[in-house]
Design a protein around this motif. Structure first.
Motif, PDB file in Angstrom:
ATOM      1  N   ARG A 163      40.435 -32.316  20.056  1.00  9.42           N
ATOM      2  CA  ARG A 163      39.069 -32.243  20.574  1.00  9.42           C
ATOM      3  C   ARG A 163      38.631 -30.787  20.773  1.00  9.42           C
ATOM      4  O   ARG A 163      37.492 -30.440  20.517  1.00  9.42           O
ATOM      5  N   THR A 164      39.501 -29.961  21.213  1.00  8.24           N
ATOM      6  CA  THR A 164      39.172 -28.551  21.403  1.00  8.24           C
ATOM      7  C   THR A 164      38.890 -27.891  20.050  1.00  8.24           C
ATOM      8  O   THR A 164      37.938 -27.128  19.902  1.00  8.24           O
ATOM      9  N   GLY A 165      39.689 -28.181  19.068  1.00 11.23           N
ATOM     10  CA  GLY A 165      39.476 -27.627  17.714  1.00 11.23           C
ATOM     11  C   GLY A 165      38.163 -28.107  17.107  1.00 11.23           C
ATOM     12  O   GLY A 165      37.419 -27.326  16.495  1.00 11.23           O
ATOM     13  N   LEU A 166      37.878 -29.395  17.287  1.00  9.80           N
ATOM     14  CA  LEU A 166      36.630 -29.942  16.767  1.00  9.80           C
ATOM     15  C   LEU A 166      35.427 -29.318  17.477  1.00  9.80           C
ATOM     16  O   LEU A 166      34.428 -28.930  16.847  1.00  9.80           O
ATOM     17  N   GLY A 167      35.510 -29.145  18.800  1.00 15.53           N
ATOM     18  CA  GLY A 167      34.423 -28.532  19.573  1.00 15.53           C
ATOM     19  C   GLY A 167      34.184 -27.098  19.148  1.00 15.53           C
ATOM     20  O   GLY A 167      33.040 -26.649  19.001  1.00 15.53           O
ATOM     21  N   ALA A 168      35.263 -26.336  18.941  1.00 20.26           N
ATOM     22  CA  ALA A 168      35.133 -24.940  18.512  1.00 20.26           C
ATOM     23  C   ALA A 168      34.513 -24.875  17.109  1.00 20.26           C
ATOM     24  O   ALA A 168      33.639 -24.036  16.825  1.00 20.26           O
ATOM     25  N   GLY A 169      34.933 -25.767  16.229  1.00 20.97           N
ATOM     26  CA  GLY A 169      34.374 -25.794  14.866  1.00 20.97           C
ATOM     27  C   GLY A 169      32.888 -26.130  14.865  1.00 20.97           C
ATOM     28  O   GLY A 169      32.087 -25.532  14.143  1.00 20.97           O
ATOM     29  N   LEU A 170      32.507 -27.111  15.710  1.00 23.29           N
ATOM     30  CA  LEU A 170      31.093 -27.481  15.798  1.00 23.29           C
ATOM     31  C   LEU A 170      30.261 -26.351  16.406  1.00 23.29           C
ATOM     32  O   LEU A 170      29.130 -26.107  15.998  1.00 23.29           O
ATOM     33  N   ALA A 171      30.814 -25.640  17.376  1.00 24.36           N
ATOM     34  CA  ALA A 171      30.100 -24.506  17.983  1.00 24.36           C
ATOM     35  C   ALA A 171      29.861 -23.404  16.947  1.00 24.36           C
ATOM     36  O   ALA A 171      28.768 -22.821  16.870  1.00 24.36           O
ATOM     37  N   VAL A 172      30.870 -23.103  16.151  1.00 28.52           N
ATOM     38  CA  VAL A 172      30.724 -22.080  15.107  1.00 28.52           C
ATOM     39  C   VAL A 172      29.701 -22.543  14.069  1.00 28.52           C
ATOM     40  O   VAL A 172      28.831 -21.773  13.639  1.00 28.52           O
ATOM     41  N   ALA A 173      29.751 -23.820  13.668  1.00 28.20           N
ATOM     42  CA  ALA A 173      28.795 -24.346  12.687  1.00 28.20           C
ATOM     43  C   ALA A 173      27.375 -24.296  13.238  1.00 28.20           C
ATOM     44  O   ALA A 173      26.428 -23.928  12.526  1.00 28.20           O
ATOM     45  N   ALA A 174      27.187 -24.642  14.510  1.00 22.45           N
ATOM     46  CA  ALA A 174      25.854 -24.600  15.124  1.00 22.45           C
ATOM     47  C   ALA A 174      25.335 -23.161  15.174  1.00 22.45           C
ATOM     48  O   ALA A 174      24.155 -22.894  14.922  1.00 22.45           O
ATOM     49  N   ALA A 175      26.192 -22.220  15.517  1.00 26.74           N
ATOM     50  CA  ALA A 175      25.785 -20.814  15.572  1.00 26.74           C
ATOM     51  C   ALA A 175      25.377 -20.317  14.178  1.00 26.74           C
ATOM     52  O   ALA A 175      24.359 -19.622  14.017  1.00 26.74           O
ATOM     53  N   LEU A 176      26.155 -20.657  13.150  1.00 27.32           N
ATOM     54  CA  LEU A 176      25.815 -20.254  11.782  1.00 27.32           C
ATOM     55  C   LEU A 176      24.501 -20.906  11.329  1.00 27.32           C
ATOM     56  O   LEU A 176      23.661 -20.264  10.691  1.00 27.32           O
ATOM     57  N   PHE A 177      24.298 -22.173  11.653  1.00 28.96           N
ATOM     58  CA  PHE A 177      23.058 -22.864  11.284  1.00 28.96           C
ATOM     59  C   PHE A 177      21.852 -22.212  11.975  1.00 28.96           C
ATOM     60  O   PHE A 177      20.822 -21.976  11.366  1.00 28.96           O
ATOM     61  N   GLY A 178      21.980 -21.920  13.275  1.00 32.30           N
ATOM     62  CA  GLY A 178      20.889 -21.268  14.020  1.00 32.30           C
ATOM     63  C   GLY A 178      20.558 -19.896  13.449  1.00 32.30           C
ATOM     64  O   GLY A 178      19.392 -19.527  13.282  1.00 32.30           O
ATOM     65  N   TRP A 179      21.592 -19.105  13.136  1.00 33.74           N
ATOM     66  CA  TRP A 179      21.382 -17.774  12.569  1.00 33.74           C
ATOM     67  C   TRP A 179      20.700 -17.880  11.206  1.00 33.74           C
ATOM     68  O   TRP A 179      19.756 -17.146  10.912  1.00 33.74           O
ATOM     69  N   ALA A 233      18.771 -20.388  10.055  1.00 36.09           N
ATOM     70  CA  ALA A 233      17.398 -20.857  10.237  1.00 36.09           C
ATOM     71  C   ALA A 233      16.493 -19.727  10.739  1.00 36.09           C
ATOM     72  O   ALA A 233      15.347 -19.586  10.315  1.00 36.09           O
ATOM     73  N   TRP A 234      17.008 -18.900  11.640  1.00 42.17           N
ATOM     74  CA  TRP A 234      16.221 -17.778  12.161  1.00 42.17           C
ATOM     75  C   TRP A 234      15.910 -16.773  11.056  1.00 42.17           C
ATOM     76  O   TRP A 234      14.809 -16.264  10.951  1.00 42.17           O
ATOM     77  N   ARG A 235      16.862 -16.490  10.188  1.00 46.30           N
ATOM     78  CA  ARG A 235      16.662 -15.533   9.094  1.00 46.30           C
ATOM     79  C   ARG A 235      15.671 -16.040   8.047  1.00 46.30           C
ATOM     80  O   ARG A 235      15.008 -15.258   7.391  1.00 46.30           O
ATOM     81  N   GLN A 236      15.559 -17.355   7.861  1.00 50.69           N
ATOM     82  CA  GLN A 236      14.701 -17.924   6.831  1.00 50.69           C
ATOM     83  C   GLN A 236      13.383 -18.458   7.386  1.00 50.69           C
ATOM     84  O   GLN A 236      12.667 -19.150   6.691  1.00 50.69           O
ATOM     85  N   ARG A 237      13.045 -18.103   8.601  1.00 52.88           N
ATOM     86  CA  ARG A 237      11.815 -18.609   9.215  1.00 52.88           C
ATOM     87  C   ARG A 237      10.598 -18.107   8.441  1.00 52.88           C
ATOM     88  O   ARG A 237      10.641 -17.071   7.777  1.00 52.88           O
ATOM     89  N   ASP A 238       9.494 -18.843   8.558  1.00 52.32           N
ATOM     90  CA  ASP A 238       8.232 -18.476   7.911  1.00 52.32           C
ATOM     91  C   ASP A 238       7.545 -17.414   8.757  1.00 52.32           C
ATOM     92  O   ASP A 238       7.219 -17.640   9.915  1.00 52.32           O
ATOM     93  N   THR A 239       7.318 -16.253   8.165  1.00 49.15           N
ATOM     94  CA  THR A 239       6.656 -15.166   8.903  1.00 49.15           C
ATOM     95  C   THR A 239       5.166 -15.141   8.637  1.00 49.15           C
ATOM     96  O   THR A 239       4.489 -14.186   9.000  1.00 49.15           O
ATOM     97  N   GLY A 240       4.633 -16.183   7.970  1.00 49.39           N
ATOM     98  CA  GLY A 240       3.193 -16.237   7.683  1.00 49.39           C
ATOM     99  C   GLY A 240       2.890 -15.584   6.353  1.00 49.39           C
ATOM    100  O   GLY A 240       3.766 -15.035   5.691  1.00 49.39           O
ATOM    101  N   PRO A 241       1.620 -15.636   5.954  1.00 47.59           N
ATOM    102  CA  PRO A 241       1.256 -15.052   4.669  1.00 47.59           C
ATOM    103  C   PRO A 241       1.396 -13.535   4.691  1.00 47.59           C
ATOM    104  O   PRO A 241       1.196 -12.895   5.725  1.00 47.59           O
ATOM    105  N   ALA A 242       1.731 -12.995   3.542  1.00 48.17           N
ATOM    106  CA  ALA A 242       1.855 -11.539   3.432  1.00 48.17           C
ATOM    107  C   ALA A 242       0.474 -10.905   3.538  1.00 48.17           C
ATOM    108  O   ALA A 242      -0.496 -11.435   3.016  1.00 48.17           O
ATOM    109  N   PRO A 243       0.361  -9.777   4.230  1.00 53.34           N
ATOM    110  CA  PRO A 243      -0.936  -9.112   4.324  1.00 53.34           C
ATOM    111  C   PRO A 243      -1.432  -8.686   2.948  1.00 53.34           C
ATOM    112  O   PRO A 243      -0.653  -8.277   2.103  1.00 53.34           O
ATOM    113  N   ALA A 244      -2.735  -8.790   2.741  1.00 57.53           N
ATOM    114  CA  ALA A 244      -3.324  -8.425   1.455  1.00 57.53           C
ATOM    115  C   ALA A 244      -3.528  -6.921   1.376  1.00 57.53           C
ATOM    116  O   ALA A 244      -3.733  -6.245   2.379  1.00 57.53           O
ATOM    117  N   GLY A 245      -3.515  -6.423   0.139  1.00 59.15           N
ATOM    118  CA  GLY A 245      -3.909  -5.037  -0.122  1.00 59.15           C
ATOM    119  C   GLY A 245      -3.019  -4.011   0.535  1.00 59.15           C
ATOM    120  O   GLY A 245      -1.881  -3.823   0.173  1.00 59.15           O
TER     121      GLY A 245
END
Length: 187
Positions: free
Chosen positions: A4-20, A22-34
């Motif tokens: 259970r401890t190993g599974l919990g640690a693995g899930l915590a690492v997976a959640a942290a990687l998923f969050g990181w 998702a944050w890096r690929q977030r939509d920053t809106g349309p690019a400014p023109a010109g």
């Protein structure tokens, strides 16, 4: 360590990687023109009336959107309709896909599918078409370096390079002038 401890640690690492990720690929809106800067203001579905130095109407503008550049105060307009009064107070209509107005409002540049029509019910109905037209309202001048076609009942006149005085209604073609006349009896 139990499973259970190993599974919990693995899930915590997976959640942290998923969050990181998702944050890096977030939509920053349309690019400014010109120039990369946002406009300092935007107007939507508006009508603007410009006055000359004497306080008389020199033009009216209707359009779905206008954006003013924060750096040089020029304005870009989407599908503008410019109404330019002639000497008698009747309005020529100028339409295009895009428009540009300098910071002082002394020059208008209409681009793509530019169409101008004379005031309705006044004189001979006139329509002109081009791809580019520069208008100087204070000087009562409009010009183009592109092909311009002027259509009136019974005649079509076209040429490359065009200049007109909007008050006197006189115009000049610079080159490659062609004329087609259809007499009333043939219409």
């Amino acid at each position: 360590m139990n499973w259970r401890t190993g599974l919990g640690a693995g899930l915590a690492v997976a959640a942290a990687l998923f969050g990181w990720s998702a944050w890096r690929q977030r939509d920053t809106g349309p690019a400014p023109a010109g120039n990369g800067l946002r406009p300092d203001y935007v107007m939507r579905d508006f009508e603007l009336i410009g006055l000359d130095d004497d306080g008389k109407e020199s033009l009216a503008l209707r359009a779905p959107m206008l954006e003013r550049s924060a750096t040089d105060q020029t304005m870009t307009v989407t599908t503008p309709l410019f109404l330019l009064p002639d000497a008698d107070g009747n309005y020529w209509q100028l339409r295009s896909k895009t428009g540009w107005i300098d910071a002082r409002g002394d020059e208008l540049r209409l681009r793509d599918d530019v169409v101008g029509t004379s005031p309705e019910g006044i004189g001979v109905p006139t329509r002109f078409e081009t791809t580019r037209l520069n208008v100087f309202p204070d000087r009562n001048l409009a010009s183009s370096d592109a092909r311009v076609t002027i259509t009136q009942p019974g005649s079509i006149l076209s040429g490359v390079g065009f200049e007109t005085n909007t008050k006197t209604k006189h115009y000049v073609f610079k080159s490659q002038v062609k004329s087609r006349y259809v007499p009333k009896s043939a219409r």
